[in-house]
Write a protein that holds these residues in place. Structure first.
Motif, PDB file in Angstrom:
ATOM      1  N   LEU A  43       8.253   1.411 -10.763  1.00  0.00           N
ATOM      2  CA  LEU A  43       7.069   1.105  -9.953  1.00  0.00           C
ATOM      3  C   LEU A  43       5.777   1.285 -10.742  1.00  0.00           C
ATOM      4  N   LEU A  44       4.952   0.236 -10.748  1.00  0.00           N
ATOM      5  CA  LEU A  44       3.582   0.315 -11.252  1.00  0.00           C
ATOM      6  C   LEU A  44       2.663   0.539 -10.063  1.00  0.00           C
ATOM      7  N   THR A  45       1.744   1.491 -10.188  1.00  0.00           N
ATOM      8  CA  THR A  45       0.799   1.776  -9.114  1.00  0.00           C
ATOM      9  C   THR A  45      -0.621   1.754  -9.653  1.00  0.00           C
ATOM     10  N   VAL A  46      -1.501   1.081  -8.917  1.00  0.00           N
ATOM     11  CA  VAL A  46      -2.924   1.040  -9.244  1.00  0.00           C
ATOM     12  C   VAL A  46      -3.648   1.925  -8.238  1.00  0.00           C
ATOM     13  N   TYR A  47      -4.310   2.961  -8.738  1.00  0.00           N
ATOM     14  CA  TYR A  47      -4.988   3.934  -7.892  1.00  0.00           C
ATOM     15  C   TYR A  47      -6.497   3.679  -7.911  1.00  0.00           C
ATOM     16  N   TYR A  48      -7.103   3.695  -6.718  1.00  0.00           N
ATOM     17  CA  TYR A  48      -8.557   3.563  -6.621  1.00  0.00           C
ATOM     18  C   TYR A  48      -8.990   4.087  -5.250  1.00  0.00           C
ATOM     19  N   ASP A  49     -10.263   3.930  -4.926  1.00  0.00           N
ATOM     20  CA  ASP A  49     -10.768   4.435  -3.639  1.00  0.00           C
ATOM     21  C   ASP A  49     -10.388   3.469  -2.523  1.00  0.00           C
ATOM     22  N   LEU A  50      -9.111   3.447  -2.222  1.00  0.00           N
ATOM     23  CA  LEU A  50      -8.559   2.538  -1.219  1.00  0.00           C
ATOM     24  C   LEU A  50      -8.621   3.189   0.154  1.00  0.00           C
ATOM     25  N   ASP A  51      -9.166   2.476   1.132  1.00  0.00           N
ATOM     26  CA  ASP A  51      -9.220   2.993   2.504  1.00  0.00           C
ATOM     27  C   ASP A  51      -9.310   1.813   3.461  1.00  0.00           C
ATOM     28  N   TYR A  52      -8.169   1.447   4.041  1.00  0.00           N
ATOM     29  CA  TYR A  52      -8.132   0.285   4.924  1.00  0.00           C
ATOM     30  C   TYR A  52      -8.732   0.555   6.291  1.00  0.00           C
TER      31      TYR A  52
ATOM     32  N   GLY B 197      11.918  -6.887 -12.956  1.00  0.00           N
ATOM     33  CA  GLY B 197      12.459  -5.533 -12.857  1.00  0.00           C
ATOM     34  C   GLY B 197      11.427  -4.457 -12.598  1.00  0.00           C
ATOM     35  N   LEU B 198      10.165  -4.851 -12.431  1.00  0.00           N
ATOM     36  CA  LEU B 198       9.114  -3.881 -12.132  1.00  0.00           C
ATOM     37  C   LEU B 198       8.488  -4.233 -10.801  1.00  0.00           C
ATOM     38  N   THR B 199       8.336  -3.259  -9.914  1.00  0.00           N
ATOM     39  CA  THR B 199       7.665  -3.479  -8.637  1.00  0.00           C
ATOM     40  C   THR B 199       6.245  -2.920  -8.718  1.00  0.00           C
ATOM     41  N   PHE B 200       5.427  -3.271  -7.721  1.00  0.00           N
ATOM     42  CA  PHE B 200       4.000  -2.984  -7.818  1.00  0.00           C
ATOM     43  C   PHE B 200       3.485  -2.390  -6.508  1.00  0.00           C
ATOM     44  N   SER B 201       2.404  -1.620  -6.609  1.00  0.00           N
ATOM     45  CA  SER B 201       1.783  -1.054  -5.414  1.00  0.00           C
ATOM     46  C   SER B 201       0.351  -0.664  -5.726  1.00  0.00           C
ATOM     47  N   VAL B 202      -0.425  -0.450  -4.657  1.00  0.00           N
ATOM     48  CA  VAL B 202      -1.774   0.118  -4.761  1.00  0.00           C
ATOM     49  C   VAL B 202      -1.791   1.385  -3.914  1.00  0.00           C
ATOM     50  N   ALA B 203      -2.678   2.327  -4.247  1.00  0.00           N
ATOM     51  CA  ALA B 203      -2.716   3.594  -3.522  1.00  0.00           C
ATOM     52  C   ALA B 203      -4.113   4.197  -3.593  1.00  0.00           C
ATOM     53  N   ASN B 204      -4.407   5.029  -2.620  1.00  0.00           N
ATOM     54  CA  ASN B 204      -5.654   5.788  -2.606  1.00  0.00           C
ATOM     55  C   ASN B 204      -5.494   6.970  -3.557  1.00  0.00           C
ATOM     56  N   LYS B 205      -6.308   7.009  -4.608  1.00  0.00           N
ATOM     57  CA  LYS B 205      -6.114   8.057  -5.605  1.00  0.00           C
ATOM     58  C   LYS B 205      -6.395   9.451  -5.048  1.00  0.00           C
TER      59      LYS B 205
ATOM     60  N   HIS C 151       0.872  -1.176   0.000  1.00  0.00           N
ATOM     61  CA  HIS C 151       0.000   0.000   0.000  1.00  0.00           C
ATOM     62  C   HIS C 151       0.908   1.224   0.000  1.00  0.00           C
ATOM     63  N   MET C 152       0.954   1.947  -1.114  1.00  0.00           N
ATOM     64  CA  MET C 152       1.778   3.155  -1.186  1.00  0.00           C
ATOM     65  C   MET C 152       1.026   4.322  -0.549  1.00  0.00           C
ATOM     66  N   THR C 153       1.724   5.062   0.301  1.00  0.00           N
ATOM     67  CA  THR C 153       1.165   6.240   0.958  1.00  0.00           C
ATOM     68  C   THR C 153       2.074   7.429   0.699  1.00  0.00           C
ATOM     69  N   THR C 154       1.637   8.599   1.121  1.00  0.00           N
ATOM     70  CA  THR C 154       2.490   9.782   0.953  1.00  0.00           C
ATOM     71  C   THR C 154       3.736   9.673   1.819  1.00  0.00           C
TER      72      THR C 154
END
Length: 489
Positions: free
Chosen positions: A254-263, A288-296, A240-243
């Motif tokens: 880094l690949l990041t998938v943004y959506y309405d994420l709120d744990y 060679g690519l890393t991944f993350s999800v984040a609150n858009k 989970h990527m945060t500020t």
């Protein structure tokens, strides 16, 4: 008795700074710093100068944080204009400088946020021991059932050399990670460990069938090896990527998938999309690519500025970006499908080199015949990099008064050199266009000389802003590059 009273009044007169404390921030000085600092297990000290603008800006935030941390962490301040001995002793060379003290000893620099909320949250993590001692199964379960990941050392006894090294690592890394330890090997057996080891428990909120929730470190334990192990494994396949942690994640492509994420408010939906991402990206790990999800919502301004994406993009569906460590950017334009096939196609195109980089760019001007050529991000290579000419490039902001003042001088420079077929004079709006990676633009205006054949080694100009200064810069830069070329021959 009389001697005791005299001693009391001696101490009273010796500590004027502390007694003049206002609010919840303790004021310390040369006479009382050592005496009072030792009374606090954890203390955050601000070394400042009353005339410092940054200090003035920090002051109300620091005061509010002190109120919130009352009874938990003591906040203090030292006026370095009045107490230079103390500030010099702790190597204070700029203002404000913030340091964490433990029982009066300089423990670590404070490099956390500078808002009341940020200071409060950061310093709460500094309380208590570097590593929590776990005695029972219940202690272990309580510690690892946390929002953040946990690092737990399992050792055979208090005299274990590995335990000693683990505690040293915990003292150095406690600002980044949560540490605990036990001297009961049976607690490790619950997780398949029979000997001394370190267990890394990923956050329960990120539990997924696509990766292990616990990773075991059993190599030779040193501070460096443990730090490397935690760094390589704590985030897992798709953190989970945060500020707060984005800079640590972005040291790699880094690949990041943004959506309405709120744990906190909606963990079910948060993991619904993350699991769909995990199912796809687990097939591409190790490439060679890393991944993350984040609150858009946390990254809206960044997405708008860096990728041209707004709140309407994707609607309720996630949208996807890639940002490489070199600064190259890509966006997935296809709608995110629930079966993950669109993400898989995007990744296939990325690894095959079929994707076009996203570049923030103004439209290229229809006419560009003036002596000062207008460059936008999409024409930078054509005008500056690909040509067989030297180039002088001015990076400016449309609202910068210094840029406006320089503009006629820069135009004069172009008029002086317009008859030279081997040089191009150009300018680029660095606010509305992506600046190429080879060019560091710390402020406006910034000028570079880009020599022909060596456009990846531009020379930044740091001289005066008169025409004669700019002409001298061009002449000396061309001469220097010519000398370098001869030396290589």
């Amino acid at each position: 008795m009389a001697a005791a009273i005299r001693l009391f009044f001696f101490f009273l007169s010796t500590f004027p700074a502390a007694l003049s404390s206002r609010g919840d921030v303790l004021e310390l000085g040369d006479a009382d710093f050592d005496y009072l600092a030792t009374e606090h297990e954890t203390m955050l000290v601000k070394f400042y100068a009353p005339w410092c603008g940054h200090c003035k800006k920090l002051s109300p935030e620091f005061d509010r944080a002190a109120s919130r941390l009352k009874g938990i962490v003591q906040l203090a301040k030292v006026d370095c204009t009045a107490h230079s001995e103390t500030c010099g002793r702790f190597g204070v060379s700029g203002y404000p400088t913030l340091k964490i003290f433990r029982s009066g000893k300089d423990s670590a620099p404070y490099d956390g946020p500078r808002t009341a909320d940020g200071i409060s949250q950061y310093m709460k993590k500094q309380t208590g021991p570097d590593s929590v001692l776990l005695r029972t199964h219940s202690d272990l379960q309580t510690f690892i059932s946390h929002y953040e990941p946990s690092v737990v050392g399992v050792f055979s006894g208090e005299d274990s050399a590995r335990l000693s090294e683990f505690l040293k690592a915990a003292a150095l890394l406690r600002e980044q990670f949560r540490f605990a330890h036990t001297t009961d090997l049976r607690l490790g057996a619950e997780h398949g460990v029979q000997s001394e080891s370190v267990l890394l428990f990923r956050s329960p909120r990120l539990s997924s069938k696509f990766e292990d929730s616990v990773v075991v470190f059993s190599d030779h334990l040193t501070i460096s090896s443990l730090r490397r192990f935690i760094r390589d494994h704590i985030h897992g396949l798709c953190p989970h990527m945060t500020t707060e942690n984005r800079e640590r994640l972005r040291v790699r492509d880094l690949l990041t998938v943004y959506y309405d994420l709120d744990y906190h408010l909606n963990p079910r939906v948060s993991n619904y999309w993350r699991n769909r991402v995990m199912k796809v990206v687990s097939q591409y790990s190790g490439r060679g690519l890393t991944f993350s999800v984040a609150n858009k919502k946390d990254f809206l301004s960044e997405l708008e500025d860096d990728f041209g994406l707004g709140t309407e993009d994707g609607g309720d569906l996630p949208f996807v970006t890639v940002r490489t460590k070199l600064g190259h950017k890509f966006t997935m334009r296809e709608e995110f499908t629930r079966d993950g096939q669109s993400l898989a196609r995007f990744l296939d195109d990325y690894f095959a080199g079929r994707l076009k980089r996203y570049v923030k760019s103004e439209p290229a001007p229809e006419r560009n015949s003036a002596p000062v050529k207008v460059v936008v991000a999409e024409t930078f290579d054509d005008i500056i990099n690909d040509g067989d000419k030297d180039a002088v490039i001015l990076f400016y902001s449309p609202s910068c008064p210094h840029c406006k003042k320089l503009e006629p001088v820069f135009r004069e420079l172009a008029n002086k050199l317009v008859s030279d077929p081997n040089i191009v004079i150009a300018k680029m709006n660095a606010v509305d266009n992506d600046v190429p990676l080879a060019y560091d633009v710390p402020g406006f205006p910034t000028i570079y000389f880009a020599p022909m054949g060596r456009k990846d080694e531009p020379i930044r100009y740091e001289g005066g802003r008169e025409l004669k200064d700019l002409l001298k810069f061009v002449k000396t830069s061309r001469s220097r590059m010519a000398d370098a070329s001869r030396d290589e021959l």
